[in-house]
Motif scaffolding. Structure first.
Motif, short mmCIF file in Angstrom:
data_model
loop_
_atom_site.label_atom_id
_atom_site.label_comp_id
_atom_site.label_asym_id
_atom_site.label_seq_id
_atom_site.Cartn_x
_atom_site.Cartn_y
_atom_site.Cartn_z
N VAL A 251 0.91 -1.06 0.04
CA VAL A 251 0.05 0.15 -0.03
C VAL A 251 0.76 1.16 -0.01
CG1 VAL A 251 -1.84 1.11 1.17
CG2 VAL A 251 -1.70 -1.27 1.39
N SER A 252 0.45 2.43 -0.84
CA SER A 252 1.34 3.48 -0.96
C SER A 252 1.42 4.26 0.31
CB SER A 252 0.84 4.28 -2.19
OG SER A 252 -0.35 4.90 -1.91
N ASN A 253 2.78 4.44 0.66
CA ASN A 253 3.01 5.40 1.93
C ASN A 253 2.46 4.88 3.11
OD1 ASN A 253 4.34 7.43 0.53
ND2 ASN A 253 2.34 8.15 -0.03
N VAL A 254 2.36 3.29 3.19
CA VAL A 254 2.10 2.90 4.58
C VAL A 254 3.00 1.45 4.74
CG1 VAL A 254 0.28 1.21 5.79
CG2 VAL A 254 -0.47 3.12 4.00
N ASN A 255 3.32 1.53 6.08
CA ASN A 255 4.42 0.52 6.37
C ASN A 255 5.77 0.68 5.53
OD1 ASN A 255 5.28 -1.90 7.80
ND2 ASN A 255 4.62 -3.34 6.22
N LEU A 256 6.08 1.89 5.82
CA LEU A 256 7.65 2.14 5.17
C LEU A 256 8.58 1.71 5.90
CD1 LEU A 256 6.62 5.91 4.20
CD2 LEU A 256 6.80 4.17 2.90
N VAL A 257 9.81 1.11 5.21
CA VAL A 257 10.65 0.47 5.90
C VAL A 257 12.10 1.04 5.26
CG1 VAL A 257 9.83 -1.64 6.62
CG2 VAL A 257 10.82 -1.53 4.34
N LYS A 258 13.24 0.92 5.90
CA LYS A 258 14.47 1.60 5.47
C LYS A 258 15.24 0.42 4.91
CE LYS A 258 14.94 5.74 7.90
NZ LYS A 258 13.63 6.50 7.62
N ARG A 259 15.65 0.57 3.65
CA ARG A 259 16.35 -0.71 2.97
C ARG A 259 17.88 0.00 2.69
NH1 ARG A 259 15.07 -4.84 4.47
NH2 ARG A 259 13.13 -5.81 3.59
N HIS A 260 18.88 -0.83 3.44
CA HIS A 260 20.39 -0.16 3.10
C HIS A 260 20.51 -1.07 1.63
CE1 HIS A 260 20.01 0.51 7.01
NE2 HIS A 260 21.04 1.34 7.04
N THR A 261 20.97 -0.33 0.57
CA THR A 261 20.98 -1.01 -0.68
C THR A 261 22.55 -0.66 -1.38
OG1 THR A 261 20.05 0.94 -2.04
CG2 THR A 261 18.61 -0.95 -1.30
N LYS A 262 23.09 -1.60 -1.91
CA LYS A 262 24.20 -1.47 -2.77
C LYS A 262 24.15 -0.77 -4.05
CE LYS A 262 27.33 -5.01 -0.97
NZ LYS A 262 28.16 -6.29 -1.40
N PRO A 263 25.21 0.05 -4.48
CA PRO A 263 24.87 0.54 -5.75
C PRO A 263 25.06 -0.41 -6.83
CG PRO A 263 26.94 1.45 -4.62
CD PRO A 263 26.39 0.51 -3.87
N ASN A 264 24.40 -0.33 -7.76
CA ASN A 264 24.36 -1.20 -8.94
C ASN A 264 24.25 -0.32 -10.21
OD1 ASN A 264 23.78 -3.13 -11.10
ND2 ASN A 264 22.22 -4.08 -10.06
N PRO A 265 25.68 -0.11 -10.88
CA PRO A 265 25.85 0.74 -12.13
C PRO A 265 25.06 0.10 -13.27
CG PRO A 265 27.84 -0.08 -11.01
CD PRO A 265 26.91 -0.71 -10.17
N GLN A 266 25.02 -1.01 -13.33
CA GLN A 266 24.20 -1.65 -14.59
C GLN A 266 22.88 -1.32 -14.54
OE1 GLN A 266 25.18 -5.87 -14.01
NE2 GLN A 266 27.09 -5.84 -15.38
N ALA A 267 22.26 -1.25 -13.39
CA ALA A 267 20.78 -0.92 -13.48
C ALA A 267 20.57 0.82 -13.29
CB ALA A 267 19.93 -1.65 -12.39
N ASN A 268 21.82 1.39 -13.06
CA ASN A 268 21.97 2.95 -12.93
C ASN A 268 21.20 3.32 -11.50
OD1 ASN A 268 22.52 5.38 -13.52
ND2 ASN A 268 20.77 5.75 -15.02
N GLN A 269 21.59 2.53 -10.43
CA GLN A 269 20.67 2.51 -9.31
C GLN A 269 21.90 3.01 -8.04
OE1 GLN A 269 19.57 -1.21 -7.42
NE2 GLN A 269 18.07 -0.10 -6.35
N ALA A 270 21.76 4.17 -7.61
CA ALA A 270 22.55 4.61 -6.45
C ALA A 270 22.31 3.86 -5.31
CB ALA A 270 22.31 6.18 -6.35
N GLY A 271 23.49 3.64 -4.30
CA GLY A 271 23.69 3.02 -3.06
C GLY A 271 22.95 4.01 -2.09
N GLY A 272 22.72 3.49 -0.93
CA GLY A 272 22.57 4.29 -0.04
C GLY A 272 21.11 3.50 1.12
N ILE A 273 20.59 4.49 1.82
CA ILE A 273 19.29 4.26 2.44
C ILE A 273 18.35 4.36 1.69
CG2 ILE A 273 18.04 4.10 4.61
CD1 ILE A 273 20.81 4.76 6.12
N VAL A 274 17.32 3.51 1.23
CA VAL A 274 16.09 3.69 0.59
C VAL A 274 15.04 3.41 1.38
CG1 VAL A 274 14.91 3.00 -1.44
CG2 VAL A 274 17.27 3.20 -1.61
#
Length: 104
Positions: free
Chosen positions: A34-57
């Motif tokens: 559900v949008s904006n409900v039960n939000l959690v923080k995920r620590h993600t590694k950067p993935n240059p192939q998927a053009n995804q920055a790392g950090g806390i999402v």
């Protein structure tokens, strides 16, 4: 037939997010996101192939489908949903309290 579908507006009826309202992003088995409900923080590694920055999402985690109810804008409450077959053979969802058809 699923009582809760993608795009429905639902009300959380129990748990730490009780009383919050949002739209269903996706349904996976007996769990809903559900949008904006039960939000959690995920620590993600950067993935240059998927053009995804790392950090806390921060993103939505799933909620069990039994912990949400379909929101009825007419009564401004969450309500139970049943299924009904119309005269032309279509199967539609209806609110149990009023018998009002959810799907147009």
């Amino acid at each position: 037939m699923n009582r809760i579908r993608k795009g429905d507006q639902v009300l959380v009826i129990t748990g730490k997010n009780k009383g919050q309202r949002g739209d269903v992003l996706r349904v996976e088995g007996d769990r809903v996101f559900v949008s904006n409900v039960n939000l959690v923080k995920r620590h993600t590694k950067p993935n240059p192939q998927a053009n995804q920055a790392g950090g806390i999402v921060e993103r939505e985690a799933s909620i069990h489908i039994s912990n949400v109810q379909l929101f009825n804008p007419a009564t401004n409450k969450g309500e139970r949903v049943g299924a009904k077959t119309l005269a032309d053979g279509r199967k539609v969802r209806v609110f149990r309290s009023s018998g009002e058809v959810v799907d147009a």
